[in-house]
Write a protein that holds these residues in place. Structure first.
Motif, PDB file in Angstrom:
ATOM      1  N   ASP A 132      47.549  18.779  -8.135  1.00 24.27           N
ATOM      2  CA  ASP A 132      47.945  19.790  -9.118  1.00 24.27           C
ATOM      3  C   ASP A 132      48.185  21.172  -8.500  1.00 24.27           C
ATOM      4  OD1 ASP A 132      48.041  18.332 -11.618  1.00 24.27           O
ATOM      5  OD2 ASP A 132      45.911  17.992 -11.311  1.00 24.27           O
ATOM      6  N   GLY A 173      49.238  14.532  -9.171  1.00 29.14           N
ATOM      7  CA  GLY A 173      48.882  15.533 -10.167  1.00 29.14           C
ATOM      8  C   GLY A 173      49.090  15.011 -11.577  1.00 29.14           C
ATOM      9  N   LEU A 174      48.773  15.857 -12.544  1.00 32.70           N
ATOM     10  CA  LEU A 174      48.967  15.503 -13.947  1.00 32.70           C
ATOM     11  C   LEU A 174      50.461  15.443 -14.254  1.00 32.70           C
ATOM     12  CD1 LEU A 174      46.312  17.953 -15.461  1.00 32.70           C
ATOM     13  CD2 LEU A 174      46.025  15.498 -15.094  1.00 32.70           C
ATOM     14  N   ASN A 183      32.772  20.765 -10.410  1.00 33.84           N
ATOM     15  CA  ASN A 183      33.455  20.228  -9.236  1.00 33.84           C
ATOM     16  C   ASN A 183      32.541  20.010  -8.032  1.00 33.84           C
ATOM     17  OD1 ASN A 183      35.900  19.922 -10.443  1.00 33.84           O
ATOM     18  ND2 ASN A 183      36.951  21.529  -9.308  1.00 33.84           N
ATOM     19  N   HIS A 217      36.941  17.422 -10.926  1.00 33.47           N
ATOM     20  CA  HIS A 217      37.418  17.229 -12.295  1.00 33.47           C
ATOM     21  C   HIS A 217      38.924  17.415 -12.361  1.00 33.47           C
ATOM     22  CE1 HIS A 217      33.494  17.323 -14.563  1.00 33.47           C
ATOM     23  NE2 HIS A 217      33.122  17.566 -13.317  1.00 33.47           N
ATOM     24  N   ASP A 218      39.528  16.900 -13.435  1.00 34.39           N
ATOM     25  CA  ASP A 218      40.953  17.117 -13.636  1.00 34.39           C
ATOM     26  C   ASP A 218      41.203  18.409 -14.407  1.00 34.39           C
ATOM     27  OD1 ASP A 218      39.750  16.014 -15.872  1.00 34.39           O
ATOM     28  OD2 ASP A 218      41.366  14.625 -16.331  1.00 34.39           O
ATOM     29  N   ARG A 257      36.915   7.491 -12.102  1.00 36.49           N
ATOM     30  CA  ARG A 257      38.365   7.568 -11.881  1.00 36.49           C
ATOM     31  C   ARG A 257      38.807   6.243 -11.298  1.00 36.49           C
ATOM     32  NH1 ARG A 257      41.313  13.008 -10.748  1.00 36.49           N
ATOM     33  NH2 ARG A 257      39.685  14.540 -11.076  1.00 36.49           N
ATOM     34  N   SER A 299      44.854  10.484 -11.526  1.00 35.26           N
ATOM     35  CA  SER A 299      44.807  11.932 -11.779  1.00 35.26           C
ATOM     36  C   SER A 299      43.913  12.274 -12.967  1.00 35.26           C
ATOM     37  CB  SER A 299      46.223  12.469 -12.019  1.00 35.26           C
ATOM     38  OG  SER A 299      46.847  11.766 -13.081  1.00 35.26           O
ATOM     39  N   ILE A 300      43.541  11.276 -13.752  1.00 33.43           N
ATOM     40  CA  ILE A 300      42.731  11.525 -14.945  1.00 33.43           C
ATOM     41  C   ILE A 300      41.274  11.144 -14.691  1.00 33.43           C
ATOM     42  CG2 ILE A 300      42.433  10.950 -17.409  1.00 33.43           C
ATOM     43  CD1 ILE A 300      45.098  12.239 -17.048  1.00 33.43           C
ATOM     44  N   MET A 301      40.370  12.068 -15.006  1.00 38.28           N
ATOM     45  CA  MET A 301      38.944  11.744 -14.964  1.00 38.28           C
ATOM     46  C   MET A 301      38.575  11.128 -16.310  1.00 38.28           C
ATOM     47  SD  MET A 301      35.667  14.184 -14.810  1.00 38.28           S
ATOM     48  CE  MET A 301      35.498  14.085 -16.586  1.00 38.28           C
TER      49      MET A 301
END
Lengths: 435, 134
Positions: free
Chosen positions: A175, A203-204, A306, A311-312, A376, A406-408
């Motif tokens: 990201d 990334g998201l 973190n 974290h995302d 994840r 990319s997603i927690m």
């Protein structure tokens, strides 16, 4: 309140180390629980990394609106300012020790006034993470100026008013790299492209869309930087396609002229303090190993945000920190006893399996309250389901859906589900095949 | 001409629904793009986002403006003030907005939400401070 307002010696129920989105969340929750609280922050101001994250996309969960990083931080700073939470800035923790004979934690920190000692009932670690550098990914070539981590370039551009280069290549589609591609372009600088060794963006989706597609910046997947060229200053980088084993394919090399290479290749929880204090580190997360209350393997030391696992979203770091702060307050004020009565004689250990790369918490010692199980996946999967099992019996089965690294992910497991566990718990993400 | 289909992710919330938008061939009588259907969204915000995105995509713009030197505070605390557009502006106006903001200097004290520039680049949207600077 048992804080003594002495300049060099102080005592609090809860001391939070780090004043970013996690630290402030932990401090506020601990204070709401009735504890006396201090935040120790090494920078001059609270806010942590949010101060340089000037882009929008924060607060969607916590504030139900789209905030920028500084706005998200300002809301938390204002909340902290409305309490009697003691904030020690320009203060860097050097060590966490055990005070004898009480056994209570003792923090030693360096401040402009000299060494500060703070005694407390419990500690919340919220130091965040730092960026992986060139040396950790071992890119061959010369060692000229002009190779930066993306977050450092972000600090230069957004806070120091310094321009780190003119023509950029970005390695890694994390990201921060995507956000810097947009930021540099808006400032009139040239971004040649973003290169990603994996066959998918890291990334998201919102950042791929809003940071690259909006500006026509190419994203080259399965491609990495294989050489840095230049004497004194970066003059070019060589990029190569990689095979399925992520090894560069000979003959695919291409030389890309540029004066700056930004690295957005991952984050590492900053756990030197925790390690020195004897906290067990999970090699999968590189953060502390914690129980359902986010307490580490050292009693009285909790971890969140973190520094616990990357974290995302800042929102999820703050929300996790609020849980840690509340538990740390209970512990410090001696209210954790009720939970201890219910503690099982043996902790149930949680193990990731299948596509799950890690799982948090690493152990469950009490099944009184619902537990937020976080994980994840290691790679994207179009259709998979979460399977939680114990002693060969499935105790929780999620609905089939897509998962992305990319997603927690976070799933709430109820006490009644946990009561069906017998011994260790396996948390697995398993692909669903059509048949 | 056949129906055109566009696929993109919704950016309204962290769920990132993958949207599919079917566009009628040609333009309607007003010369606008005509949306036949939106699918893949899990809430009404996704529908609204999709329709906006295929006609006139809008974004919140964030950047920094220079803090005047010589104010009461120490200028090493903050050389720049992070700012944002109060609402989303057309994507096509982002560069014009950046050009305007490049000439803006601010003088503390500033509170989050204070207007730094009203009506940036003819969008009718104000640019506001993203944090306090006092």
């Amino acid at each position: 309140m048992n804080s003594r307002h002495d300049s060099t010696k102080t005592a609090f129920d809860v001391v939070v180390i780090g004043g970013g989105p996690a630290g402030m969340g932990a401090a506020l929750a601990a204070r709401r629980s009735g504890a006396s609280v201090a935040i120790i922050e090494r920078d001059r101001l609270l806010g942590g990394i949010l101060r340089q994250c000037i882009h929008p996309g924060f607060g969607l969960s916590r504030y139900k609106g789209e905030l920028t990083g500084p706005e998200y931080a300002q809301h938390l700073i204002d909340e902290v300012a409305s309490t009697d939470i003691r904030v020690l800035t320009e203060c860097m923790v050097l060590s966490i020790e055990e005070r004898s004979p009480s056994g209570r934690p003792l923090i030693r920190a360096a401040s402009p006034e000299g060494v500060v000692e703070v005694e407390c009932g419990s500690i919340v670690l919220a130091m965040g993470c730092r960026e992986r550098t060139r040396s950790e990914i071992k890119i061959p070539g010369s060692r000229p100026a002009g190779v930066y981590t993306a977050g450092l370039a972000q600090r230069y551009l957004n806070m120091e008013n310094l321009v780190p280069g003119r023509r950029f290549v970005i390695l890694g589609s994390g990201d921060i790299g995507l956000i810097m591609a947009r930021r540099l372009t808006l400032e009139g600088l040239e971004v040649e492209g973003v290169y990603e060794i994996m066959p998918y963006a890291n990334g998201l989706n919102r950042n791929v869309k809003n940071c690259l597609e909006d500006f026509g910046i190419p994203l080259h997947l399965s491609t990495t930087v294989t050489r840095v060229m230049g004497e004194g200053r970066v003059e070019a980088v060589e990029v190569s396609r990689v095979d399925e084993a992520l090894s560069p394919i000979p003959g695919t090399e291409r030389v890309v002229p540029c004066d700056t290479l930004l690295l957005s290749v991952g984050l590492i929880p900053e756990n030197e303090l925790a390690r020195a204090a004897g906290v067990e580190i999970d090699p999968r997360t590189r953060g502390a190993s914690v129980d359902q209350d986010l307490m580490t393997t050292v009693p009285a030391i909790f971890s969140c945000g973190n520094v616990l696992h990357v974290h995302d979203l800042a929102d999820s770091a703050t929300m996790e920190a609020e849980a840690a702060g509340a538990h740390a307050a209970k512990y410090a004020m001696g209210l954790a006893g009720a939970a201890h009565d219910d503690r099982r004689p043996h902790a149930m250990r949680l193990q990731p399996d299948g596509l799950a790369g890690y799982v948090l918490p690493q152990r469950i010692t009490s099944t009184r309250e619902p537990v937020a199980v976080k994980f994840r996946v290691k790679r994207p999967v179009a259709n998979a389901r979460l399977v939680i099992s114990s002693a060969g019996e499935t105790i929780f089965l999620g609905k089939p859906r897509a998962y992305k690294p990319s997603i927690m992910e976070s799933v709430r497991i109820t006490p009644s589900t946990l009561s069906r566990a017998n011994g260790d718990i396996r948390v697995s993400v398993e692909p669903v095949t059509e048949d | 001409m056949a129906t055109r289909i566009e696929r993109f992710h919704c950016t309204t919330c962290p769920r990132e629904c993958e949207l599919t938008v079917r566009l009628a061939p040609g333009l309607d009588t007003d010369g606008d793009i005509e949306v036949e259907s939106v699918s893949g969204n899990r809430c009404p915000r996704g529908d609204a986002f999709a329709r906006q995105e295929v006609t006139c995509p809008v974004r919140v713009l964030t950047t920094t403006v220079v803090v005047a030197r010589g104010w009461a505070g120490d200028d090493t605390v903050a050389r720049l003030l992070p700012v944002r557009t109060a609402g989303a502006i057309p994507l096509s106006r982002q560069h014009a907005a950046m050009d305007e903001l490049r000439g803006v200097t601010v003088r503390p004290p500033i509170r989050m939400g204070d207007v730094v520039l009203d009506d940036v680049a003819g969008t009718g949207v104000a640019v506001v401070a993203s944090c306090d600077l006092v």
